[in-house]
Every structure is written in C-alpha cells, then in structure tokens.
Design a protein around this motif. Structure first.
Motif, PDB file in Angstrom:
ATOM      1  N   ALA A   2      99.301  30.388  49.665  1.00  0.00           N
ATOM      2  CA  ALA A   2     100.236  29.276  49.491  1.00  0.00           C
ATOM      3  C   ALA A   2     100.397  28.916  48.017  1.00  0.00           C
ATOM      4  CB  ALA A   2      99.748  28.063  50.284  1.00  0.00           C
ATOM      5  N   VAL A   3      99.318  28.987  47.271  1.00  0.00           N
ATOM      6  CA  VAL A   3      99.345  28.608  45.854  1.00  0.00           C
ATOM      7  C   VAL A   3     100.067  29.659  45.017  1.00  0.00           C
ATOM      8  CG1 VAL A   3      97.904  28.270  43.812  1.00  0.00           C
ATOM      9  CG2 VAL A   3      97.312  27.136  45.953  1.00  0.00           C
ATOM     10  N   LYS A   4      99.809  30.925  45.275  1.00  0.00           N
ATOM     11  CA  LYS A   4     100.353  31.996  44.435  1.00  0.00           C
ATOM     12  C   LYS A   4     101.643  32.602  44.985  1.00  0.00           C
ATOM     13  CE  LYS A   4      95.813  33.294  42.603  1.00  0.00           C
ATOM     14  NZ  LYS A   4      94.846  34.404  42.406  1.00  0.00           N
ATOM     15  N   GLY A   5     101.985  32.360  46.248  1.00  0.00           N
ATOM     16  CA  GLY A   5     103.153  32.973  46.858  1.00  0.00           C
ATOM     17  C   GLY A   5     102.799  34.314  47.475  1.00  0.00           C
ATOM     18  N   VAL A   6     103.551  34.706  48.501  1.00  0.00           N
ATOM     19  CA  VAL A   6     103.239  35.952  49.217  1.00  0.00           C
ATOM     20  C   VAL A   6     104.441  36.367  50.064  1.00  0.00           C
ATOM     21  CG1 VAL A   6     102.321  34.781  51.260  1.00  0.00           C
ATOM     22  CG2 VAL A   6     101.458  37.050  50.654  1.00  0.00           C
ATOM     23  N   LYS A   7     104.527  37.647  50.375  1.00  0.00           N
ATOM     24  CA  LYS A   7     105.528  38.145  51.319  1.00  0.00           C
ATOM     25  C   LYS A   7     104.839  38.362  52.668  1.00  0.00           C
ATOM     26  CE  LYS A   7     108.553  40.534  48.019  1.00  0.00           C
ATOM     27  NZ  LYS A   7     109.739  39.678  48.261  1.00  0.00           N
ATOM     28  N   LYS A   8     105.464  37.882  53.729  1.00  0.00           N
ATOM     29  CA  LYS A   8     104.892  37.989  55.064  1.00  0.00           C
ATOM     30  C   LYS A   8     105.870  38.696  56.007  1.00  0.00           C
ATOM     31  CE  LYS A   8     100.805  35.915  55.208  1.00  0.00           C
ATOM     32  NZ  LYS A   8      99.595  36.534  55.782  1.00  0.00           N
ATOM     33  N   ASP A   9     105.323  39.611  56.804  1.00  0.00           N
ATOM     34  CA  ASP A   9     106.115  40.278  57.837  1.00  0.00           C
ATOM     35  C   ASP A   9     106.040  39.473  59.130  1.00  0.00           C
ATOM     36  OD1 ASP A   9     106.766  42.409  56.147  1.00  0.00           O
ATOM     37  OD2 ASP A   9     104.897  43.460  56.638  1.00  0.00           O
ATOM     38  N   LEU A  10     107.196  39.093  59.648  1.00  0.00           N
ATOM     39  CA  LEU A  10     107.266  38.314  60.885  1.00  0.00           C
ATOM     40  C   LEU A  10     107.907  39.152  61.989  1.00  0.00           C
ATOM     41  CD1 LEU A  10     108.561  34.908  59.460  1.00  0.00           C
ATOM     42  CD2 LEU A  10     106.196  35.694  59.705  1.00  0.00           C
ATOM     43  N   HIS A  11     107.350  39.066  63.168  1.00  0.00           N
ATOM     44  CA  HIS A  11     107.917  39.765  64.329  1.00  0.00           C
ATOM     45  C   HIS A  11     108.599  38.737  65.228  1.00  0.00           C
ATOM     46  CE1 HIS A  11     108.436  42.926  67.280  1.00  0.00           C
ATOM     47  NE2 HIS A  11     107.966  42.101  68.204  1.00  0.00           N
ATOM     48  N   LEU A  12     109.905  38.882  65.403  1.00  0.00           N
ATOM     49  CA  LEU A  12     110.682  37.953  66.218  1.00  0.00           C
ATOM     50  C   LEU A  12     110.888  38.515  67.620  1.00  0.00           C
ATOM     51  CD1 LEU A  12     113.494  36.953  63.695  1.00  0.00           C
ATOM     52  CD2 LEU A  12     111.188  36.015  63.929  1.00  0.00           C
ATOM     53  N   ARG A  13     110.779  37.648  68.601  1.00  0.00           N
ATOM     54  CA  ARG A  13     111.043  38.008  69.995  1.00  0.00           C
ATOM     55  C   ARG A  13     111.737  36.808  70.653  1.00  0.00           C
ATOM     56  NH1 ARG A  13     108.832  38.270  75.265  1.00  0.00           N
ATOM     57  NH2 ARG A  13     109.069  40.337  76.224  1.00  0.00           N
ATOM     58  N   TYR A  14     112.959  37.017  71.127  1.00  0.00           N
ATOM     59  CA  TYR A  14     113.747  35.905  71.641  1.00  0.00           C
ATOM     60  C   TYR A  14     114.738  36.418  72.679  1.00  0.00           C
ATOM     61  CZ  TYR A  14     116.874  37.913  68.152  1.00  0.00           C
ATOM     62  OH  TYR A  14     117.634  38.778  67.416  1.00  0.00           O
ATOM     63  N   GLN A  15     115.382  35.464  73.374  1.00  0.00           N
ATOM     64  CA  GLN A  15     116.365  35.803  74.402  1.00  0.00           C
ATOM     65  C   GLN A  15     117.762  35.412  73.954  1.00  0.00           C
ATOM     66  OE1 GLN A  15     115.069  33.810  78.013  1.00  0.00           O
ATOM     67  NE2 GLN A  15     114.181  35.692  78.796  1.00  0.00           N
ATOM     68  N   ILE A  16     118.733  36.209  74.373  1.00  0.00           N
ATOM     69  CA  ILE A  16     120.135  35.865  74.160  1.00  0.00           C
ATOM     70  C   ILE A  16     120.900  36.078  75.460  1.00  0.00           C
ATOM     71  CG2 ILE A  16     120.055  36.533  71.719  1.00  0.00           C
ATOM     72  CD1 ILE A  16     121.675  39.031  72.523  1.00  0.00           C
ATOM     73  N   HIS A  17     122.070  35.441  75.547  1.00  0.00           N
ATOM     74  CA  HIS A  17     122.914  35.578  76.730  1.00  0.00           C
ATOM     75  C   HIS A  17     123.993  36.613  76.452  1.00  0.00           C
ATOM     76  CE1 HIS A  17     126.211  33.842  79.524  1.00  0.00           C
ATOM     77  NE2 HIS A  17     125.454  34.699  80.193  1.00  0.00           N
ATOM     78  N   ASN A  18     123.969  37.707  77.204  1.00  0.00           N
ATOM     79  CA  ASN A  18     125.002  38.730  77.105  1.00  0.00           C
ATOM     80  C   ASN A  18     126.185  38.283  77.965  1.00  0.00           C
ATOM     81  OD1 ASN A  18     126.649  41.065  77.424  1.00  0.00           O
ATOM     82  ND2 ASN A  18     124.870  42.365  76.984  1.00  0.00           N
TER      83      ASN A  18
END
Length: 324
Positions: free
Chosen positions: A106-122
């Motif tokens: 948090a103090v120095k900064g960083v790159k983070k990989d996030l995995h998203l999982r969500y629903q959408i309406h087709n």
C-alpha cells in the motif's frame, strides 16, 4: 349548467369537461366523449418487485405496454403516443470486488492481478451467462485501507455497441507489526539504553526507505519522540509530498546488573546528590543483600561492602532526623 350532459361533465372533470378545446365534451354540448377512450383495459400497475408493468386487455390483444408510450399517449410526443422513444444500447453494469494488500504494498504501490467472475443477461437467448476474465489493477503508492479504485470500462458487458460498466475495487490493507500509520505519518518504537538517554548518542532506525542513523540528544526523557521529516508516506495524488516518521523512544531499564554496575550507579547517585543540580534518590538499605541473593555473591568483601552501605544510609537518616 342547464344542460344535464354538460353538468355531468363539469362534475366529473371540472372546467376541462366543458371546455370545447379539451376534447372531453366532443366539441360541444352533448358531445360526451370519453377522455380515456382506448385505455379502458389497462390493469396491474404494480409488478410486486418495485417495478411497474402495464397490461392491456382492450382491443388489440394482450401485451405489455411501455410506460413511456402511456405517458406520450396522455401528454403527446409525436405520433399520437404510438411511437417508442429509441433509448439505444445500454451500458454494462458496474462490478465490485476487493483486493488485500500488505502494508508495504500500500505504501509503495503495486500491480495486482484480479480474477473476475460475474453473470450477465443474454438478451438474444434470454438466459443468464457466467463470464470470467482477468484484470490488472495498478495500485498507486500511498493508498490507505478502505479506499476505492475505479477502473473504467472493466465492468460487465453492455448491449451490442455499448461500453462495459466500471469495476470498483475496495482496498483492504493489513496491519504491520513495526509501522503504525496515521494519515501520511508513520510511527515506530525504538529502544535505547539508560546511558544513551543520559549521555546522548546515535541509534539505527528502520524507515520506509531503509535504515538511517538517528541522533539521541543528551538528557532524553521517558516517552520522548523524535521526528524524521519527509520519511513518511507519499501523498496519493502528489507523490512529491510526504509525511513524517515519528520515533517513540523507549528507555529500557535493566532488570539485572553486575556488582560493578551497582557500585557505579551508587556513586552516580551520590554525585547527583552532592552536585545539587538534579534529582537523586534514597537507595534501598537492603540493596547489598538483595544483590547477593539475585547474583549469588556471598564473599566477605561483598558482605562488608553491603554493611558499609547500610551504615552510610543509617548515618544519612540520623542527620535528616537531627535536621528536622
């Protein structure tokens, strides 16, 4: 109001009922037009989920009615209420998640990989679909616990031709065992010896940018604090601005001392008494015997030294009583 039909319209709709331009009276006396003609079959204004659904049971068959069509039918809007306003493709929904960081990240900064999982309406298939993808978030230096990062166009997919929604990332920062954050300032504790506090000296302090040598002034008091300017946390939006590093000095009193150390401390206390320039204390009469029990010295010389101390204390006590 002699005309019974006109009176009926006036009672039902007020002045608008007898106004020939309103359409209520059919253009004059005896017209008797129905102001809600064409809408007799509407029912079911509540959908039970907080939304509004309009159902037609009149001529034209069953089917849902757009609220905007109903509004346009009453108040106009081109085409006598029969044209639907083109809303265009809708933007995707916003997504929310959190990311956990260490204090240093948090103090120095960083790159983070996030995995998203969500629903959408087709809409084409009228089904719910699960989507998964990875997103990289660039966490800036200086971010604090509870802050949110907004990633534009990284949310759920929208209608065809419309942009994605946004991704809102809440930051959770773990506590650190050494550093304690207070805004842009950091606080740490630093132990120093009794002689360092009295005579002054230097001590090594670990900061956010490395180890630095800090000067301890002579006569440092208990719970004293020293400041290292510009050694704190970078401002989130102005990295050139930094907080300070506050060092809390902790004077450590030894629980055990050697015989030589005790003799020197007694001499020191006696010197303080004779100089009259500072506080001195009446030392314990049993200091010698206590020392022997703790450190195991039981020779005649030690006993003699302890007896001499007791005699000196007794003489001091007698002098104080005579003075009183």
């Amino acid at each position: 109001m002699s005309d019974a039909k006109q009176k009926e319209l006036y009672d039902a709709y007020g002045h608008a009922g007898v106004d020939p331009n309103s359409g209520f009276g059919g253009g004059g006396p005896g017209g008797g037009g129905n102001p809600f003609s064409g809408f007799e079959g509407f029912s079911g204004f509540s959908g039970g989920d907080g939304s509004f659904h309009f159902q037609s049971g009149g001529p034209g068959g069953q089917g849902e009615i757009d609220p905007e069509e109903l509004f346009e039918a009453f108040f106009g809007g081109g085409g006598g209420g029969r044209s639907r306003r083109n809303r265009g493709p809708r933007k995707g929904a916003d997504l929310q998640m959190h990311v956990r960081l260490t204090f240093e990240e948090a103090v120095k900064g960083v790159k983070k990989d996030l995995h998203l999982r969500y629903q959408i309406h087709n809409k084409k298939k009228n089904t719910m679909e699960v989507k998964e993808r990875d997103v990289v978030v660039d966490v800036p230096a200086g971010i604090d616990n509870g802050m949110n990062l907004r990633l534009s166009n990284q949310g759920a997919e929208g209608d065809e031709g419309a942009p994605r929604g946004n991704l809102i990332v809440q930051v959770l920062v773990d506590d650190d065992k050494y550093f304690h954050r207070d805004g842009l300032d950091v606080h740490t504790e630093c132990p120093i010896s009794l002689t360092q506090a009295i005579l002054g000296g230097t001590v090594d302090v670990r900061t956010l940018t490395g180890v630095v040598e800090m000067k301890i002034p002579k006569g440092t008091q208990v719970e004293a604090k020293l400041m290292l300017r510009g050694k704190g946390i970078s401002h989130l939006h102005s990295p050139q601005r930094k907080g300070n590093h506050i060092v809390h000095l902790q004077i450590e009193i030894p629980k055990k001392v050697s015989k030589k150390q005790e003799e020197l401390l007694r001499e020191f206390d006696e010197e303080m008494k004779n100089s009259g320039g500072a506080i001195y204390g009446r030392l314990s009469k049993a200091a010698g015997s206590v020392f022997e029990r703790v450190f195991g010295h039981d020779d005649k010389k030690s006993k003699k030294a302890a007896k001499k101390v007791d005699d000196d204390d007794s003489d001091d006590e007698m002098e104080e009583k005579k003075t009183a």
